[in-house]
Design an enzyme around this catalytic site. Structure first.
Site, PDB file in Angstrom:
ATOM      1  N   SER A 173      -8.678   0.810 -43.911  1.00  0.00           N
ATOM      2  CA  SER A 173      -8.528   1.851 -44.432  1.00  0.00           C
ATOM      3  C   SER A 173      -8.984   3.157 -43.837  1.00  0.00           C
ATOM      4  O   SER A 173      -9.057   4.192 -44.385  1.00  0.00           O
ATOM      5  CB  SER A 173      -9.389   1.684 -45.768  1.00  0.00           C
ATOM      6  OG  SER A 173      -8.827   0.997 -46.952  1.00  0.00           O
TER       7      SER A 173
ATOM      8  N   PHE B 124       0.808 -10.956 -55.212  1.00  0.00           N
ATOM      9  CA  PHE B 124       0.371 -10.373 -54.078  1.00  0.00           C
ATOM     10  C   PHE B 124      -0.961 -11.343 -53.476  1.00  0.00           C
ATOM     11  O   PHE B 124      -0.888 -11.673 -52.338  1.00  0.00           O
ATOM     12  CB  PHE B 124       0.020  -9.111 -53.947  1.00  0.00           C
ATOM     13  CG  PHE B 124      -0.250  -8.428 -52.700  1.00  0.00           C
ATOM     14  CD1 PHE B 124       0.719  -7.791 -51.999  1.00  0.00           C
ATOM     15  CD2 PHE B 124      -1.772  -8.437 -52.303  1.00  0.00           C
ATOM     16  CE1 PHE B 124       0.317  -7.415 -50.601  1.00  0.00           C
ATOM     17  CE2 PHE B 124      -1.935  -7.815 -51.247  1.00  0.00           C
ATOM     18  CZ  PHE B 124      -0.979  -7.256 -50.108  1.00  0.00           C
TER      19      PHE B 124
ATOM     20  N   TYR C 232     -11.142   2.675 -56.427  1.00  0.00           N
ATOM     21  CA  TYR C 232     -10.692   2.443 -55.096  1.00  0.00           C
ATOM     22  C   TYR C 232      -9.226   1.504 -55.308  1.00  0.00           C
ATOM     23  O   TYR C 232      -9.171   0.478 -55.890  1.00  0.00           O
ATOM     24  CB  TYR C 232     -11.325   1.813 -54.110  1.00  0.00           C
ATOM     25  CG  TYR C 232     -10.944   1.816 -52.766  1.00  0.00           C
ATOM     26  CD1 TYR C 232     -11.475   2.918 -51.825  1.00  0.00           C
ATOM     27  CD2 TYR C 232      -9.970   1.158 -52.132  1.00  0.00           C
ATOM     28  CE1 TYR C 232     -10.937   3.198 -50.855  1.00  0.00           C
ATOM     29  CE2 TYR C 232      -9.497   1.231 -50.855  1.00  0.00           C
ATOM     30  CZ  TYR C 232     -10.158   2.172 -50.074  1.00  0.00           C
ATOM     31  OH  TYR C 232      -9.859   2.332 -48.923  1.00  0.00           O
ATOM     32  N   SER C 233      -8.028   2.364 -54.848  1.00  0.00           N
ATOM     33  CA  SER C 233      -6.997   1.715 -55.194  1.00  0.00           C
ATOM     34  C   SER C 233      -6.059   1.904 -53.810  1.00  0.00           C
ATOM     35  O   SER C 233      -5.620   3.243 -53.504  1.00  0.00           O
ATOM     36  CB  SER C 233      -6.064   2.175 -56.256  1.00  0.00           C
ATOM     37  OG  SER C 233      -4.715   1.821 -56.535  1.00  0.00           O
ATOM     38  N   ASN C 234      -5.386   0.871 -53.183  1.00  0.00           N
ATOM     39  CA  ASN C 234      -4.735   0.924 -52.112  1.00  0.00           C
ATOM     40  C   ASN C 234      -3.355   1.451 -52.415  1.00  0.00           C
ATOM     41  O   ASN C 234      -2.656   2.273 -51.493  1.00  0.00           O
ATOM     42  CB  ASN C 234      -4.470  -0.292 -51.380  1.00  0.00           C
ATOM     43  CG  ASN C 234      -5.550  -0.726 -50.842  1.00  0.00           C
ATOM     44  OD1 ASN C 234      -6.414  -0.074 -49.698  1.00  0.00           O
ATOM     45  ND2 ASN C 234      -6.314  -2.059 -50.857  1.00  0.00           N
TER      46      ASN C 234
ATOM     47  N   GLY D 124     -13.325   0.377 -43.031  1.00  0.00           N
ATOM     48  CA  GLY D 124     -11.846  -0.235 -43.193  1.00  0.00           C
ATOM     49  C   GLY D 124     -12.064  -1.744 -42.795  1.00  0.00           C
ATOM     50  O   GLY D 124     -12.796  -2.106 -41.948  1.00  0.00           O
TER      51      GLY D 124
END
Length: 384
Positions: A89, A153, A194-196, A342
Site C-alpha cells: 500500500s 476474490f 480502508y478500501s483498496n 503496506g
C-alpha cells in the site's frame, strides 16, 4: 496494500525456518553507533519469528543501511541490505502524488465526482459514483466496498486455491466489479474505511485524465525526476528484480497455517492499490522529496496532509494517500512522522519521514505472520 486479509497479505511455497542471524552490526567510527537502538529493534523483529528484515535510515549524516535475519530459508543466506521488495500500500502515496500533480496543472479537481471521470463504473449495491469525490477516494472516506473482501476474490487469493491463480491477470475493471457486488460500507463522507478499491479507481482516473497507465505516469512524474533506480510498477510481471530475497507468509484461509514462499506472482490483483516494487533507499528518497516540497506545490502538499481520523483501533490520521503517525516516545516528548505502511504476499513494509523530509526510515520484512515495525520507528526517531 495494508491490513490483514483486506490488505492482500498472501503467501506461497515451503521451507522450514532457519535460525535467524543478524546481517548488520554497528561499527563505531562509521556513525552506526547512532543507530544501535534501531539495529536492536530490527533484530527484535527477527526474534519474533520473521525470516529477515532490511532497512535504511537517511538523515543529515548520510545513509545507514542495515539488515537482519535470513533472505532465503532453504539456502540460509542472510537478508540483503539493498533488497528490492513489493511495497504494497505504499503504492497509494505514489498514486495520490500523481493526482495532486494533475490537480496543480488544472487537469482535474479533487472535488470532481468519480462519476464525471468514470461514468457508470462505481454503481450498484448503494454505490453511486456521482456522489463520491476524488478526494474521498484518496482519503478513504468514500464508503466504497473493498474488493479484497469479496468472497470469490478471497477464495482465489487467500486460500490454497491461490496456487491455481498466482499467475492470473486481473484488470482494474474486474476488481471494481467485484467490489460493486458488495454493499456500500457507509455513506460517502460519513465515515472512514480502508478500501483498496479506492486506489484502483484512482489509477483508472489517472488513465482517463492522461491517456496513460498509472504506472507510466508514476515513472514520468516521480521515478525519473528522483532517479529511483529500484522502483517500478510491474504490471503483470511475476518475477522480482535483483537484488532481492524470498518472500514468505501464511495464507489467511489455509486451516493448516503453513508457511509458503510467494516470491513469484502476478501482482495485477493489487493494481494501483499496491503493486509497486522498490527498495528502502528509493522509498526514503521519495518520501523525503515529497515532504520536502520537491514533488508538489505548497497548496497540494497541504491538501495531502489534511488528515481525517482512522479510528481509535488503527491510530494515526489519514490524508491523501499519506499517514500522519505520532510515535509514543517515552516521557512527554512525541514525534510525528509521515508516510505509509503496506503488506503484500509475504512482504510487510513501513516508510516514514519527518515533516521536513530530513530524517527518513524505510524497512521491509520478508514474512507476514509476525513482526512489528513500530518499535523500529520509535527507536530511530524518539529522543533524536
Amino acid at each position: 496494500m495494508t491490513g490483514a486479509a483486506a490488505a492482500l497479505t498472501v503467501t506461497l511455497a515451503a521451507g522450514a525456518l532457519a535460525a535467524p542471524a543478524s546481517a548488520a552490526t554497528p561499527r563505531p567510527g562509521h556513525g552506526d553507533h547512532r543507530h544501535e537502538a534501531t539495529q536492536g529493534a530490527l533484530d527484535g523483529i527477527v526474534a519474533e519469528g520473521v525470516p529477515g528484515v532490511t532497512a535504511q535510515v537517511r538523515d543529515k549524516y548520510g545513509s545507514w543501511n542495515a539488515a537482519s535475519g535470513v533472505g532465503d530459508l532453504r539456502r540460509g543466506t542472510p537478508r540483503g541490505k539493498h533488497d528490492s521488495f513489493r511495497v504494497g500500500s505504499i503504492t497509494k502515496t505514489f498514486v495520490a502524488t500523481v493526482l495532486l500533480q494533475l490537480q496543480a496543472e488544472g487537469r482535474i479537481d479533487l472535488d470532481d465526482t468519480v462519476g464525471k471521470w468514470l461514468p457508470g463504473v462505481v454503481e450498484g449495491n448503494e454505490h453511486d459514483g456521482d456522489a463520491i469525490t476524488v478526494r474521498q477516494i484518496l482519503n478513504q472516506t468514500s464508503g466504497i466496498a473493498d474488493y479484497s473482501r469479496d468472497d470469490e476474490f478471497s477464495r482465489k487469493v487467500f486460500s490454497t486455491e491461490f496456487f491455481k491463480h498466482r499467475y492470473d491477470t486481473w484488470t482494474p475493471e474486474q476488481l471494481v466489479k467485484l467490489a460493486m457486488r458488495n454493499k456500500r460500507v457507509f455513506e460517502p463522507g460519513k465515515g472512514w474505511g480502508y478500501s483498496n478499491t479506492n486506489y484502483v479507481v484512482a489509477g483508472m482516473i489517472i488513465k482517463k485524465v492522461t491517456g496513460n497507465a498509472y504506472g507510466d505516469e508514476i515513472e514520468r512524474r516521480v521515478i525519473e525526476p528522483l532517479d529511483l533506480k529500484a522502483t517500478i510498477a510491474p504490471g503483470t510481471r511475476a518475477t522480482m528484480p535483483r537484488p532481492s530475497s524470498r518472500a514468505y507468509g501464511k495464507l489467511p484461509l489455509d486451516p493448516e497455517a503453513k508457511t509458503y514462499d510467494v516470491t513469484e506472482l502476478n501482482p495485477s490483483f493489487a493494481s494501483s492499490a499496491g503493486e509497486v516494487i522498490s527498495d528502502s533507499a528509493d522509498l526514503n528518497r521519495f518520501y523525503s522529496a515529497l515532504l520536502g516540497g520537491r514533488l508538489l506545490p505548497k497548496e497540494q502538499l497541504a491538501e495531502m496532509k489534511d488528515t481525517v481520523s482512522r479510528g481509535e483501533d488503527r491510530g494515526g490520521r489519514y490524508g491523501l494517500g499519506l499517514i500522519e503517525l505520532t510515535l509514543p516516545c517515552k516521557g512527554t516528548v512525541k514525534r510525528t512522522v509521515w508516510g505509509h505502511d503496506g503488506d503484500l504476499h509475504g512482504s510487510s513494509n513501513l516508510a516514514v519521514t519527518t515533516e521536513d523530509g530530513s530524517h527518513s526510515l524505510a524497512l521491509n520484512m520478508n514474512g507476514d505472520w509476525a513482526g512489528d515495525a513500530d518499535p523500529v520507528a520509535e527507536a530511530e526517531f524518539c529522543g533524536k
